[in-house]
Design an enzyme around this catalytic site. Structure first.
Site, short mmCIF file in Angstrom:
data_model
loop_
_atom_site.label_atom_id
_atom_site.label_comp_id
_atom_site.label_asym_id
_atom_site.label_seq_id
_atom_site.Cartn_x
_atom_site.Cartn_y
_atom_site.Cartn_z
N ARG A 1 1.86 -2.88 -3.08
CA ARG A 1 2.27 -1.85 -3.84
C ARG A 1 1.42 -0.36 -4.02
O ARG A 1 1.87 0.45 -3.50
CB ARG A 1 2.36 -2.36 -5.37
CG ARG A 1 3.34 -1.61 -6.29
CD ARG A 1 2.77 -0.56 -7.05
NE ARG A 1 1.48 -0.85 -7.64
CZ ARG A 1 0.74 0.06 -8.46
NH1 ARG A 1 0.99 1.11 -8.28
NH2 ARG A 1 -0.23 -0.35 -9.19
N ASN B 1 -8.18 2.73 -2.50
CA ASN B 1 -8.80 1.77 -3.18
C ASN B 1 -9.97 1.11 -2.76
O ASN B 1 -10.18 1.09 -1.48
CB ASN B 1 -7.69 0.77 -3.74
CG ASN B 1 -6.49 1.25 -4.41
OD1 ASN B 1 -6.65 1.57 -5.54
ND2 ASN B 1 -5.32 1.26 -3.76
N HIS C 1 -10.37 -1.55 -11.78
CA HIS C 1 -9.50 -1.01 -10.70
C HIS C 1 -10.31 0.16 -10.29
O HIS C 1 -10.12 1.30 -10.79
CB HIS C 1 -8.23 -0.73 -11.08
CG HIS C 1 -7.37 -0.28 -10.07
ND1 HIS C 1 -6.20 -0.84 -9.54
CD2 HIS C 1 -7.53 0.72 -9.20
CE1 HIS C 1 -5.53 -0.29 -8.62
NE2 HIS C 1 -6.26 0.95 -8.32
N CYS D 1 -3.11 8.01 -4.95
CA CYS D 1 -2.16 8.12 -5.95
C CYS D 1 -1.25 9.25 -5.76
O CYS D 1 -1.63 10.47 -5.52
CB CYS D 1 -2.99 8.22 -7.28
SG CYS D 1 -1.79 8.49 -8.57
#
Length: 307
Positions: free
Chosen positions: A20, A255, A213, A246
């Site tokens: 995702r 990430n 995160h 993002c």
């Protein structure tokens, strides 16, 4: 060679976000079948929590416009949690209709990002989430509350700890089961991580509902993760192959790579249940689908050894 360190958890649950968060910012559309195969390979590598997709309006994130087609292709995976994002009541309706019962809402710790991401003020966005979370809980769903920009915002700069605590408490009060503290632009450092976690505890937010995160913009993701582990956090978000960014924060780079996280945890003697070899092979396969090498250092190192 595994060398355990005192005071760290025996096991960490990896919340895999590659399918995702990792793919949402890709410019070229990834075929639904490829996404489904990605999820299945991640599960085969031993990951038990894999964020599948987001039921967001297609105009907002075109890459995830196939949520209704994708979810049924992977929902039969046994023993695998498949959380999905639901930005509003309409997204909740779509997810529930397909049988999804692990859901997530996405809040912001700053006003500017709330307006960029949700087109609402911070308090307005929380007001929108409250009926979504309430109804989800009525449907016996598990709800995760993401909080972005917990450490810094590209427009507002450093984010006060008390501001993050306020949003976290609001999400818990409305019924969220779990929180994910997001360092969306990767500016956090270990001392800041410790300070935020301590402040949350002091304000009644227990460590066992907190996940972290981290983005690796400044190379701090693993150091920040270690600080969180020392505090007792046992849920860590990561993205296979280091995919992601993002769409609403251009300074947000990839990430924390799941392989890099597993390598560190394995060296500390911390169990994850993940087969690193299979995970690396999955990320290499996905990199081939995207037409570029994986940014994960561990993927590159182990791939080089095999050549």
């Amino acid at each position: 060679m595994p060398v355990p360190a005192a005071g760290l958890p025996a096991r960490v649950r990896i919340h895999e976000v590659g399918a995702r968060d990792g793919l949402q910012n890709e410019k070229a559309t990834v075929p639904t079948e490829v996404k489904a195969e990605f999820v299945r390979r991640l599960a085969d590598a031993g990951l038990t929590t894999i964020e599948a997709t987001s039921f967001v309006h297609p105009d907002w994130v075109p890459q995830l416009a196939d949520a209704e087609r994708l979810y049924p292709l992977v929902s039969d995976l046994e023993g695998v949690r498949l959380p999905v994002l639901v930005p509003n009541s309409r997204g909740l309706d779509r997810a529930l209709a397909l049988g999804a019962r692990r859901l997530a809402v996405f809040a912001s710790a700053t006003e500017t990002f709330a307006k960029a991401n949700l087109n609402r003020t911070l308090e307005e966005s929380l007001a929108v989430f409250e009926p979504v979370v309430t109804r989800a809980k009525d449907e016996q769903a598990h709800v995760r509350g993401y909080v972005s920009m917990c450490f810094g915002d590209p427009w507002e700069g450093a984010v006060p700890v008390h501001q993050v605590v306020h949003v976290c408490k609001a999400l818990l009060d409305m019924g969220c089961d779990e929180l994910s503290l997001g360092d969306t632009i990767g500016v956090g450092t270990p001392g800041h991580v410790r300070a935020l976690l301590a402040a949350l505890n002091e304000n009644g937010v227990p460590t066992d509902v907190i996940g972290v995160h981290f983005h690796d913009t400044y190379g701090q993701a693993l150091a920040n993760t270690f600080a969180a582990l020392e505090h007792g956090v046992t849920t860590v978000d990561a993205s296979a192959g280091g995919l992601g960014g993002c769409p609403y924060a251009k300074s947000a780079t990839g990430n924390l790579a799941t392989e890099d996280l597993v390598w560190m945890l394995r060296g500390l003697g911390i169990d994850t249940g993940v087969d690193l070899g299979r995970l690396v092979a999955t990320s290499e396969w996905m990199a081939g689908q995207l037409g570029r090498p994986s940014p994960s250092r561990t993927v590159r190192a182990l791939s080089h050894q095999e050549q």
